[in-house]
Design an enzyme around this catalytic site. Structure first.
Site, mmCIF file in Angstrom:
data_model
loop_
_atom_site.group_PDB
_atom_site.id
_atom_site.type_symbol
_atom_site.label_atom_id
_atom_site.label_comp_id
_atom_site.label_asym_id
_atom_site.label_seq_id
_atom_site.Cartn_x
_atom_site.Cartn_y
_atom_site.Cartn_z
ATOM 1 C CE1 TYR A 33 -3.042 -3.002 0.217
ATOM 2 C CE2 TYR A 33 -3.719 -2.316 2.389
ATOM 3 C CZ TYR A 33 -3.830 -3.171 1.318
ATOM 4 O OH TYR A 33 -4.756 -4.193 1.357
ATOM 5 C CE LYS B 77 1.241 -17.751 -1.856
ATOM 6 N NZ LYS B 77 0.349 -18.882 -1.646
ATOM 7 C CG ASP C 211 -2.108 -19.977 0.422
ATOM 8 O OD1 ASP C 211 -1.284 -19.797 1.338
ATOM 9 O OD2 ASP C 211 -1.834 -20.633 -0.594
ATOM 10 C CG ASP D 234 -6.870 -4.181 4.370
ATOM 11 O OD1 ASP D 234 -7.806 -4.029 5.165
ATOM 12 O OD2 ASP D 234 -6.819 -3.616 3.259
ATOM 13 C CG ASP E 74 -12.232 -6.274 7.091
ATOM 14 O OD1 ASP E 74 -11.794 -5.637 8.071
ATOM 15 O OD2 ASP E 74 -12.850 -5.744 6.152
#
Ligand code: NAD
Length: 360
Positions: free
Chosen positions: A146, A195, A227, A251, A255
Protein backbone atom coordinates in the site's frame (compact mmCIF):
# COMPACT_ATOMS: atom_id res chain seq x y z
CA UNK A 1 0.16 7.48 39.17
CA UNK A 2 -1.14 10.15 36.85
CA UNK A 3 -1.59 9.56 33.11
CA UNK A 4 -2.41 12.03 30.36
CA UNK A 5 -5.14 10.58 28.15
CA UNK A 6 -5.98 12.31 24.87
CA UNK A 7 -9.70 12.07 24.10
CA UNK A 8 -11.02 12.31 20.55
CA UNK A 9 -14.79 12.33 20.87
CA UNK A 10 -15.23 12.35 17.10
CA UNK A 11 -18.42 12.52 15.07
CA UNK A 12 -21.78 10.78 14.88
CA UNK A 13 -22.12 8.40 17.84
CA UNK A 14 -18.48 9.16 18.81
CA UNK A 15 -19.24 11.59 21.69
CA UNK A 16 -21.89 9.21 23.13
CA UNK A 17 -19.75 6.07 23.14
CA UNK A 18 -16.63 7.90 24.35
CA UNK A 19 -18.60 9.34 27.28
CA UNK A 20 -19.41 5.78 28.40
CA UNK A 21 -15.79 4.65 28.04
CA UNK A 22 -14.71 7.61 30.20
CA UNK A 23 -17.34 6.62 32.77
CA UNK A 24 -15.63 3.22 32.93
CA UNK A 25 -12.13 4.75 33.13
CA UNK A 26 -13.30 7.01 35.96
CA UNK A 27 -14.48 3.94 37.85
CA UNK A 28 -11.11 2.28 37.25
CA UNK A 29 -9.30 5.38 38.52
CA UNK A 30 -11.40 5.37 41.69
CA UNK A 31 -11.04 1.67 42.35
CA UNK A 32 -7.33 1.34 41.58
CA UNK A 33 -6.30 4.74 42.91
CA UNK A 34 -5.01 6.04 39.58
CA UNK A 35 -5.41 9.46 38.00
CA UNK A 36 -6.36 10.05 34.37
CA UNK A 37 -6.06 13.61 33.07
CA UNK A 38 -8.25 13.91 29.98
CA UNK A 39 -7.31 16.29 27.19
CA UNK A 40 -9.78 16.84 24.36
CA UNK A 41 -8.38 16.62 20.84
CA UNK A 42 -10.34 17.67 17.76
CA UNK A 43 -10.29 15.38 14.74
CA UNK A 44 -12.44 14.70 11.68
CA UNK A 45 -15.73 16.48 11.13
CA UNK A 46 -15.72 18.16 14.54
CA UNK A 47 -12.32 19.66 13.72
CA UNK A 48 -13.47 20.78 10.25
CA UNK A 49 -16.42 22.61 11.81
CA UNK A 50 -14.22 24.30 14.42
CA UNK A 51 -11.04 25.02 12.43
CA UNK A 52 -11.65 24.29 8.73
CA UNK A 53 -9.15 21.39 8.83
CA UNK A 54 -9.66 17.70 9.75
CA UNK A 55 -6.51 17.82 11.92
CA UNK A 56 -4.56 20.89 13.02
CA UNK A 57 -0.85 20.99 13.92
CA UNK A 58 -1.86 21.97 17.43
CA UNK A 59 -4.14 18.94 17.81
CA UNK A 60 -1.38 16.63 16.58
CA UNK A 61 1.10 18.14 19.03
CA UNK A 62 -1.39 17.67 21.87
CA UNK A 63 -1.85 14.01 20.87
CA UNK A 64 1.94 13.55 20.86
CA UNK A 65 2.16 14.91 24.39
CA UNK A 66 -0.29 12.29 25.73
CA UNK A 67 0.53 8.88 27.22
CA UNK A 68 -2.26 7.33 25.11
CA UNK A 69 -5.26 8.46 23.09
CA UNK A 70 -8.83 7.13 23.20
CA UNK A 71 -10.96 7.82 20.17
CA UNK A 72 -14.60 7.46 19.12
CA UNK A 73 -15.15 7.15 15.39
CA UNK A 74 -14.99 10.05 12.98
CA UNK A 75 -16.83 10.89 9.77
CA UNK A 76 -20.38 11.60 8.70
CA UNK A 77 -22.93 10.39 6.22
CA UNK A 78 -20.79 10.24 3.09
CA UNK A 79 -23.67 11.18 0.76
CA UNK A 80 -25.42 13.94 2.68
CA UNK A 81 -22.80 15.52 4.96
CA UNK A 82 -21.25 18.79 3.68
CA UNK A 83 -17.84 17.44 4.84
CA UNK A 84 -17.84 15.19 1.75
CA UNK A 85 -18.22 18.12 -0.64
CA UNK A 86 -14.72 19.23 0.41
CA UNK A 87 -11.56 18.17 -1.47
CA UNK A 88 -10.33 14.71 -0.34
CA UNK A 89 -7.45 16.15 1.70
CA UNK A 90 -9.88 18.21 3.81
CA UNK A 91 -12.41 15.47 4.56
CA UNK A 92 -12.74 13.80 7.99
CA UNK A 93 -10.86 10.60 7.00
CA UNK A 94 -7.84 12.67 5.89
CA UNK A 95 -7.50 13.71 9.54
CA UNK A 96 -7.44 10.09 10.66
CA UNK A 97 -4.70 9.16 8.19
CA UNK A 98 -2.74 12.28 9.17
CA UNK A 99 -2.90 11.61 12.91
CA UNK A 100 -1.83 7.96 12.45
CA UNK A 101 1.07 9.07 10.28
CA UNK A 102 1.96 12.05 12.47
CA UNK A 103 2.09 9.83 15.54
CA UNK A 104 4.22 7.23 13.73
CA UNK A 105 1.74 4.41 14.39
CA UNK A 106 3.01 1.42 12.44
CA UNK A 107 1.10 -1.47 13.99
CA UNK A 108 -2.60 -2.14 14.09
CA UNK A 109 -4.02 -4.63 16.54
CA UNK A 110 -7.54 -5.98 16.15
CA UNK A 111 -8.85 -8.58 18.56
CA UNK A 112 -11.52 -11.07 17.51
CA UNK A 113 -13.21 -12.48 20.57
CA UNK A 114 -16.31 -14.62 20.66
CA UNK A 115 -18.58 -13.97 23.64
CA UNK A 116 -20.35 -17.05 24.98
CA UNK A 117 -23.57 -15.01 25.23
CA UNK A 118 -23.38 -13.85 21.59
CA UNK A 119 -22.48 -17.23 20.10
CA UNK A 120 -25.67 -17.24 18.02
CA UNK A 121 -24.31 -14.34 15.95
CA UNK A 122 -21.22 -16.35 14.94
CA UNK A 123 -21.60 -17.75 11.42
CA UNK A 124 -19.45 -20.81 12.20
CA UNK A 125 -20.79 -24.22 13.22
CA UNK A 126 -21.19 -25.05 16.91
CA UNK A 127 -18.56 -27.84 16.76
CA UNK A 128 -16.03 -25.41 15.27
CA UNK A 129 -16.72 -22.70 17.84
CA UNK A 130 -16.43 -25.06 20.81
CA UNK A 131 -16.03 -22.92 23.90
CA UNK A 132 -15.13 -19.85 21.85
CA UNK A 133 -12.01 -18.20 20.49
CA UNK A 134 -9.91 -15.20 21.39
CA UNK A 135 -7.28 -13.98 18.93
CA UNK A 136 -5.69 -10.74 17.76
CA UNK A 137 -4.47 -9.80 14.32
CA UNK A 138 -1.35 -7.65 14.47
CA UNK A 139 -1.01 -5.90 11.13
CA UNK A 140 1.90 -3.82 9.85
CA UNK A 141 0.36 -0.49 8.87
CA UNK A 142 2.85 1.75 7.10
CA UNK A 143 4.82 -0.45 4.69
CA UNK A 144 4.32 -3.07 2.02
CA UNK A 145 2.18 -2.94 -1.09
CA UNK A 146 0.00 0.00 0.00
CA UNK A 147 2.98 2.31 0.38
CA UNK A 148 5.31 1.07 -2.36
CA UNK A 149 5.92 2.74 -5.70
CA UNK A 150 3.10 2.28 -8.20
CA UNK A 151 2.35 3.29 -11.72
CA UNK A 152 0.16 2.61 -14.73
CA UNK A 153 1.95 2.72 -18.05
CA UNK A 154 1.76 1.79 -21.74
CA UNK A 155 4.13 -0.81 -23.18
CA UNK A 156 3.94 -2.09 -26.75
CA UNK A 157 0.42 -0.69 -27.03
CA UNK A 158 -0.75 -2.51 -23.86
CA UNK A 159 -1.76 -0.76 -20.65
CA UNK A 160 0.03 -2.21 -17.63
CA UNK A 161 0.09 -1.39 -13.91
CA UNK A 162 2.67 -2.16 -11.24
CA UNK A 163 2.61 -1.97 -7.44
CA UNK A 164 5.70 -2.58 -5.34
CA UNK A 165 5.89 -4.55 -2.11
CA UNK A 166 8.90 -3.43 -0.11
CA UNK A 167 9.86 -4.12 3.49
CA UNK A 168 13.07 -3.28 5.29
CA UNK A 169 14.48 -5.43 8.10
CA UNK A 170 13.83 -2.58 10.49
CA UNK A 171 10.16 -2.25 9.55
CA UNK A 172 9.68 -5.98 10.10
CA UNK A 173 11.64 -6.07 13.33
CA UNK A 174 9.68 -3.29 15.05
CA UNK A 175 6.28 -4.85 14.34
CA UNK A 176 7.56 -8.31 15.27
CA UNK A 177 8.77 -6.98 18.62
CA UNK A 178 5.32 -5.43 19.24
CA UNK A 179 3.66 -8.72 18.26
CA UNK A 180 5.80 -10.78 20.64
CA UNK A 181 5.27 -8.22 23.43
CA UNK A 182 1.51 -8.57 23.00
CA UNK A 183 1.80 -12.38 22.96
CA UNK A 184 3.66 -12.24 26.31
CA UNK A 185 0.54 -10.62 27.80
CA UNK A 186 -1.72 -13.26 26.27
CA UNK A 187 -1.38 -17.02 25.66
CA UNK A 188 2.20 -16.73 24.38
CA UNK A 189 1.75 -17.95 20.84
CA UNK A 190 2.61 -16.08 17.62
CA UNK A 191 1.52 -17.23 14.18
CA UNK A 192 3.54 -15.27 11.65
CA UNK A 193 1.71 -15.17 8.33
CA UNK A 194 3.48 -14.68 5.01
CA UNK A 195 3.83 -16.05 1.49
CA UNK A 196 7.43 -17.19 1.83
CA UNK A 197 7.03 -19.90 -0.82
CA UNK A 198 6.72 -17.13 -3.44
CA UNK A 199 7.72 -13.67 -2.21
CA UNK A 200 11.19 -12.39 -1.33
CA UNK A 201 9.67 -9.83 1.04
CA UNK A 202 8.02 -12.75 2.89
CA UNK A 203 11.31 -14.65 3.13
CA UNK A 204 12.89 -11.59 4.72
CA UNK A 205 9.82 -11.29 6.99
CA UNK A 206 10.28 -14.89 8.14
CA UNK A 207 14.02 -14.47 8.76
CA UNK A 208 13.57 -11.35 10.88
CA UNK A 209 10.63 -12.81 12.83
CA UNK A 210 12.80 -15.86 13.63
CA UNK A 211 15.54 -13.54 14.91
CA UNK A 212 13.14 -11.58 17.11
CA UNK A 213 11.71 -14.84 18.47
CA UNK A 214 15.15 -15.62 20.01
CA UNK A 215 14.47 -12.87 22.56
CA UNK A 216 11.13 -14.44 23.56
CA UNK A 217 11.91 -18.06 24.50
CA UNK A 218 8.55 -18.39 26.29
CA UNK A 219 6.59 -17.61 23.14
CA UNK A 220 5.72 -20.42 20.75
CA UNK A 221 6.26 -19.30 17.13
CA UNK A 222 4.77 -20.90 14.05
CA UNK A 223 4.86 -19.74 10.42
CA UNK A 224 1.83 -20.08 8.20
CA UNK A 225 1.22 -19.23 4.56
CA UNK A 226 -1.47 -16.61 4.08
CA UNK A 227 -3.76 -18.78 1.96
CA UNK A 228 -3.68 -21.48 4.62
CA UNK A 229 -4.32 -18.90 7.36
CA UNK A 230 -7.44 -17.66 5.55
CA UNK A 231 -8.73 -21.25 5.59
CA UNK A 232 -7.67 -21.99 9.18
CA UNK A 233 -9.53 -18.92 10.47
CA UNK A 234 -12.85 -20.48 9.49
CA UNK A 235 -11.78 -24.11 10.02
CA UNK A 236 -10.38 -23.76 13.54
CA UNK A 237 -10.01 -20.19 14.86
CA UNK A 238 -9.27 -21.53 18.37
CA UNK A 239 -5.71 -22.42 17.32
CA UNK A 240 -4.69 -18.73 17.08
CA UNK A 241 -3.48 -16.30 19.73
CA UNK A 242 -1.51 -13.53 17.95
CA UNK A 243 -1.50 -13.47 14.13
CA UNK A 244 1.45 -11.32 13.04
CA UNK A 245 1.46 -10.18 9.44
CA UNK A 246 2.25 -7.54 6.84
CA UNK A 247 -0.05 -4.76 5.65
CA UNK A 248 -2.18 -6.25 2.88
CA UNK A 249 -2.46 -9.76 4.35
CA UNK A 250 -3.43 -8.14 7.69
CA UNK A 251 -6.02 -5.92 6.03
CA UNK A 252 -7.81 -8.95 4.64
CA UNK A 253 -7.30 -11.36 7.55
CA UNK A 254 -8.40 -8.85 10.22
CA UNK A 255 -11.74 -8.34 8.46
CA UNK A 256 -12.18 -12.09 8.12
CA UNK A 257 -11.32 -12.62 11.79
CA UNK A 258 -13.73 -9.95 13.03
CA UNK A 259 -16.51 -11.22 10.80
CA UNK A 260 -16.31 -14.73 12.23
CA UNK A 261 -17.16 -13.35 15.67
CA UNK A 262 -20.47 -12.20 14.16
CA UNK A 263 -20.53 -9.00 16.21
CA UNK A 264 -18.26 -6.48 14.54
CA UNK A 265 -19.87 -3.72 16.65
CA UNK A 266 -18.29 -5.24 19.78
CA UNK A 267 -14.71 -5.13 18.57
CA UNK A 268 -11.98 -2.77 19.67
CA UNK A 269 -8.71 -1.87 17.99
CA UNK A 270 -5.39 -0.21 18.69
CA UNK A 271 -2.76 1.50 16.58
CA UNK A 272 0.68 1.24 18.14
CA UNK A 273 4.30 2.31 17.77
CA UNK A 274 7.46 1.51 19.72
CA UNK A 275 7.14 1.89 23.47
CA UNK A 276 3.84 2.16 25.25
CA UNK A 277 1.97 4.84 23.31
CA UNK A 278 -1.19 3.80 21.46
CA UNK A 279 -4.32 5.17 19.82
CA UNK A 280 -7.35 3.09 20.81
CA UNK A 281 -10.66 3.08 18.97
CA UNK A 282 -13.66 0.90 18.12
CA UNK A 283 -13.45 -1.05 14.85
CA UNK A 284 -16.78 0.34 13.66
CA UNK A 285 -17.50 3.76 12.16
CA UNK A 286 -19.38 6.80 13.46
CA UNK A 287 -22.86 5.40 12.65
CA UNK A 288 -24.40 8.78 11.76
CA UNK A 289 -27.74 7.00 11.14
CA UNK A 290 -28.23 6.42 14.87
CA UNK A 291 -26.32 9.39 16.35
CA UNK A 292 -27.91 11.32 19.20
CA UNK A 293 -30.53 8.67 19.98
CA UNK A 294 -28.84 6.96 22.94
CA UNK A 295 -29.04 3.58 21.18
CA UNK A 296 -25.40 3.06 20.11
CA UNK A 297 -23.49 0.14 21.59
CA UNK A 298 -20.57 1.57 23.64
CA UNK A 299 -18.91 -1.83 24.27
CA UNK A 300 -16.31 -1.65 21.46
CA UNK A 301 -15.14 1.71 22.83
CA UNK A 302 -15.15 0.46 26.41
CA UNK A 303 -13.05 -2.54 25.32
CA UNK A 304 -10.72 -0.11 23.52
CA UNK A 305 -10.30 1.67 26.87
CA UNK A 306 -9.48 -1.72 28.40
CA UNK A 307 -6.77 -2.26 25.77
CA UNK A 308 -5.41 1.20 26.57
CA UNK A 309 -5.10 0.21 30.23
CA UNK A 310 -3.41 -3.09 29.37
CA UNK A 311 -1.06 -2.13 26.57
CA UNK A 312 -0.21 1.51 27.28
CA UNK A 313 -0.44 1.71 31.07
CA UNK A 314 0.46 -1.88 31.95
CA UNK A 315 -2.63 -2.04 34.19
CA UNK A 316 -3.53 -5.67 33.53
CA UNK A 317 -5.68 -6.11 36.63
CA UNK A 318 -7.83 -3.09 35.81
CA UNK A 319 -8.12 -4.19 32.16
CA UNK A 320 -9.20 -7.66 33.30
CA UNK A 321 -11.82 -6.01 35.53
CA UNK A 322 -13.24 -4.05 32.57
CA UNK A 323 -13.30 -7.13 30.31
CA UNK A 324 -14.94 -9.13 33.07
CA UNK A 325 -17.55 -6.39 33.68
CA UNK A 326 -18.50 -6.47 29.97
CA UNK A 327 -18.91 -10.26 30.10
CA UNK A 328 -20.96 -10.02 33.28
CA UNK A 329 -23.37 -7.44 31.82
CA UNK A 330 -23.92 -9.69 28.80
CA UNK A 331 -24.41 -12.67 31.09
CA UNK A 332 -26.97 -10.66 33.07
CA UNK A 333 -28.97 -10.31 29.86
CA UNK A 334 -28.49 -6.63 29.01
CA UNK A 335 -28.28 -5.76 25.31
CA UNK A 336 -28.16 -2.65 23.17
CA UNK A 337 -30.43 -2.84 20.16
CA UNK A 338 -27.71 -4.01 17.69
CA UNK A 339 -27.10 -7.21 19.71
CA UNK A 340 -30.63 -7.62 21.07
CA UNK A 341 -32.21 -11.07 21.07
CA UNK A 342 -35.37 -12.61 22.49
CA UNK A 343 -35.70 -12.71 26.27
CA UNK A 344 -32.95 -10.13 26.87
CA UNK A 345 -33.30 -6.67 28.44
CA UNK A 346 -32.90 -3.79 26.00
CA UNK A 347 -30.85 -0.85 27.28
CA UNK A 348 -29.54 2.41 25.80
CA UNK A 349 -25.95 3.56 25.36
CA UNK A 350 -25.78 5.42 28.70
CA UNK A 351 -27.40 2.59 30.63
CA UNK A 352 -24.97 0.06 29.13
CA UNK A 353 -22.02 2.25 30.19
CA UNK A 354 -23.40 2.61 33.72
CA UNK A 355 -24.09 -1.14 34.06
CA UNK A 356 -20.52 -1.96 33.03
CA UNK A 357 -18.98 0.70 35.30
CA UNK A 358 -21.05 -0.61 38.23
CA UNK A 359 -19.59 -4.10 37.79
CA UNK A 360 -15.96 -3.00 38.06
P1 NAD B 1 -20.49 2.27 10.53
O1 NAD B 1 -19.66 1.25 11.20
O2 NAD B 1 -20.50 3.62 11.12
O3 NAD B 1 -22.01 1.76 10.48
C1 NAD B 1 -22.43 0.55 9.86
C2 NAD B 1 -23.75 0.08 10.51
O4 NAD B 1 -23.46 -0.41 11.82
C3 NAD B 1 -24.77 1.20 10.69
O5 NAD B 1 -26.07 0.66 10.51
C4 NAD B 1 -24.62 1.62 12.13
O6 NAD B 1 -25.80 2.15 12.71
C5 NAD B 1 -24.19 0.33 12.80
N1 NAD B 1 -23.28 0.57 13.95
C6 NAD B 1 -21.96 0.90 13.90
N2 NAD B 1 -21.48 1.06 15.12
C7 NAD B 1 -22.49 0.80 15.97
C8 NAD B 1 -22.60 0.81 17.39
N3 NAD B 1 -21.57 1.09 18.20
N4 NAD B 1 -23.81 0.52 17.93
C9 NAD B 1 -24.86 0.20 17.16
N5 NAD B 1 -24.81 0.17 15.82
C10 NAD B 1 -23.64 0.48 15.23
O7 NAD B 1 -20.04 2.30 9.00
P2 NAD B 1 -20.46 3.30 7.83
O8 NAD B 1 -21.93 3.60 7.93
O9 NAD B 1 -19.92 2.68 6.62
O10 NAD B 1 -19.64 4.62 8.08
C11 NAD B 1 -20.17 5.77 8.74
C12 NAD B 1 -19.07 6.81 8.87
O11 NAD B 1 -18.03 6.29 9.71
C13 NAD B 1 -18.38 7.17 7.54
O12 NAD B 1 -18.15 8.56 7.52
C14 NAD B 1 -17.09 6.39 7.58
O13 NAD B 1 -16.08 7.00 6.81
C15 NAD B 1 -16.77 6.48 9.05
N6 NAD B 1 -15.82 5.45 9.55
C16 NAD B 1 -14.92 5.86 10.47
C17 NAD B 1 -14.05 4.95 11.01
C18 NAD B 1 -13.06 5.43 12.04
O14 NAD B 1 -13.27 6.48 12.63
N7 NAD B 1 -12.00 4.71 12.31
C19 NAD B 1 -14.09 3.60 10.63
C20 NAD B 1 -15.07 3.20 9.71
C21 NAD B 1 -15.94 4.13 9.17
Amino acid sequence: MSYKVGVIRGDGIGPEIVAEALKVLDKVAEKYNEKFDYTDILLGGASIDATGKPLTEEALETAKSCDAVLMGSIGGNTTTSPWYKLPANLRPEAGLLAIRKGLGLFANMRPAYLYEELKDACPLREDIIGDGFDLVVMRELTGGLYFGERKTFEEDGVTKAVDTLTYSEEEIRRIAVRGFDIAMKRRKKVTSVDKANVLDSSRLWRKVVNEVAQDYPEVELEHMLVDNCAMQLVRDPKQFDVILTENMFGDILSDEASMVTGSIGMLSSASLKEGSFGLYEPSHGSAPDIAGQNIANPIATILSASMLLRYSFNMDEAADAVDHAVKQVLKDGYRTVDIMSEGMTKVGCKEMGTLIAERI
